[in-house]
Design a protein around this motif. Structure first.
Motif, short mmCIF file in Angstrom:
data_model
loop_
_atom_site.label_atom_id
_atom_site.label_comp_id
_atom_site.label_asym_id
_atom_site.label_seq_id
_atom_site.Cartn_x
_atom_site.Cartn_y
_atom_site.Cartn_z
N TRP A 13 0.54 -1.23 0.16
CA TRP A 13 0.34 0.32 -0.20
C TRP A 13 0.87 1.11 -0.18
N ASP A 14 0.55 2.01 -0.78
CA ASP A 14 1.67 3.53 -1.73
C ASP A 14 0.87 4.64 0.06
N GLY A 15 -0.25 4.33 0.62
CA GLY A 15 -1.08 5.48 0.26
C GLY A 15 -2.09 5.93 -0.35
N SER A 16 -1.64 6.05 -1.19
CA SER A 16 -2.68 6.58 -2.12
C SER A 16 -3.35 5.63 -2.96
N ALA A 17 -4.42 5.03 -2.76
CA ALA A 17 -5.53 4.11 -2.86
C ALA A 17 -6.63 4.34 -4.04
N MET A 18 -6.81 5.40 -4.37
CA MET A 18 -7.35 6.09 -5.20
C MET A 18 -7.04 7.17 -5.64
N LYS A 19 -7.43 7.63 -7.29
CA LYS A 19 -6.76 8.40 -8.32
C LYS A 19 -7.92 9.35 -8.31
N ILE A 20 -7.99 10.57 -8.66
CA ILE A 20 -9.11 11.92 -9.16
C ILE A 20 -8.87 12.05 -10.10
N TYR A 21 -9.72 11.70 -11.21
CA TYR A 21 -9.03 13.00 -12.78
C TYR A 21 -9.83 14.34 -12.83
N ALA A 22 -9.52 14.83 -13.68
CA ALA A 22 -10.76 15.59 -14.55
C ALA A 22 -11.20 15.64 -15.13
N VAL A 23 -13.13 15.60 -15.33
CA VAL A 23 -13.34 15.20 -16.96
C VAL A 23 -12.62 16.19 -18.15
N GLY A 24 -12.99 15.74 -19.05
CA GLY A 24 -12.34 16.57 -19.91
C GLY A 24 -11.48 17.55 -19.87
N LYS A 25 -10.61 16.77 -18.87
CA LYS A 25 -9.11 18.16 -18.67
C LYS A 25 -8.02 17.63 -18.59
N PRO A 26 -7.36 16.41 -19.77
CA PRO A 26 -6.35 16.02 -19.77
C PRO A 26 -4.98 16.24 -19.02
N GLU A 27 -4.89 17.76 -19.30
CA GLU A 27 -3.72 18.73 -18.64
C GLU A 27 -3.91 19.04 -17.49
N VAL A 28 -4.79 18.69 -16.85
CA VAL A 28 -4.41 18.65 -15.00
C VAL A 28 -3.93 17.25 -14.68
N PRO A 29 -3.23 17.80 -14.15
CA PRO A 29 -2.36 16.05 -13.14
C PRO A 29 -3.63 15.38 -12.20
N VAL A 30 -3.13 14.27 -12.17
CA VAL A 30 -4.25 13.09 -11.41
C VAL A 30 -3.91 13.21 -9.65
N LEU A 31 -4.92 13.84 -8.89
CA LEU A 31 -4.37 13.97 -7.73
C LEU A 31 -4.53 12.38 -7.15
N ASP A 32 -3.95 12.10 -6.10
CA ASP A 32 -3.82 10.48 -5.17
C ASP A 32 -4.15 10.98 -3.99
N VAL A 33 -4.93 9.99 -3.83
CA VAL A 33 -5.73 10.69 -2.63
C VAL A 33 -5.95 9.07 -1.80
N GLY A 34 -6.10 9.02 -0.06
CA GLY A 34 -5.91 7.65 0.07
C GLY A 34 -7.99 6.85 0.07
N GLN A 35 -8.22 5.67 0.49
CA GLN A 35 -9.76 5.48 -0.12
C GLN A 35 -9.96 6.13 1.03
N ARG A 36 -10.01 6.19 1.74
CA ARG A 36 -10.98 7.14 3.21
C ARG A 36 -11.79 8.33 2.41
N LEU A 37 -11.22 8.17 1.81
CA LEU A 37 -11.91 9.90 0.46
C LEU A 37 -13.05 9.48 -0.03
N LYS A 38 -12.71 8.16 -0.05
CA LYS A 38 -14.81 7.59 -0.98
C LYS A 38 -15.34 7.88 -0.44
N ASN A 39 -15.71 7.38 1.37
CA ASN A 39 -16.36 7.56 1.66
C ASN A 39 -16.98 8.85 2.06
N GLU A 40 -16.07 9.59 2.52
CA GLU A 40 -16.37 10.97 2.67
C GLU A 40 -17.20 11.94 1.57
#
Length: 115
Positions: A13-40
């Motif tokens: 586990w590298d601490g970043s179990a989930m990635k968040i992408y900006a839809v329609g904006k491929p130039e925006v860097p992907v945001l790595d976050v912990g899995q807990r955020l999915k519940n919040e």
């Protein structure tokens, strides 16, 4: 081959179990976050885009810039009880939620997808 309860299991586990992408904006860097955020995440986003916005798919959410700025400014979200609307509480935002909202505002992201 089935694992026995005595077999060692390596968990990475590298601490970043989930990635968040900006839809329609491929130039925006992907945001790595912990899995807990999915519940919040329900505290910080909308399930539906504005009427003139895109149709939302599974794991897609809409972030309203004004609401994101308000939550960051206050550092909390207000949550009402589904059984008693008169009862509410304030919940301090997590570090990952703060990073999500700051990222959304910095890159002008409204439409996100979690993977």
């Amino acid at each position: 081959m089935a694992l026995r309860s005595s077999d060692p299991v390596e968990i990475k586990w590298d601490g970043s179990a989930m990635k968040i992408y900006a839809v329609g904006k491929p130039e925006v860097p992907v945001l790595d976050v912990g899995q807990r955020l999915k519940n919040e995440i329900v505290y910080y986003v909308d399930y539906a885009a504005p009427l003139d916005g895109p149709k939302m798919q599974a794991n897609e959410y809409w972030i309203t810039a004004s609401e994101a700025a308000k939550i960051l400014d206050e550092g909390v979200v207000k949550v009402a009880s589904p059984l008693q609307a008169a009862n509410s509480a304030e919940i301090e935002i997590s570090e990952d939620a703060e990073r999500l909202l700051e990222w959304a505002l910095e890159y002008d992201v409204n439409h996100i997808v979690l993977k």
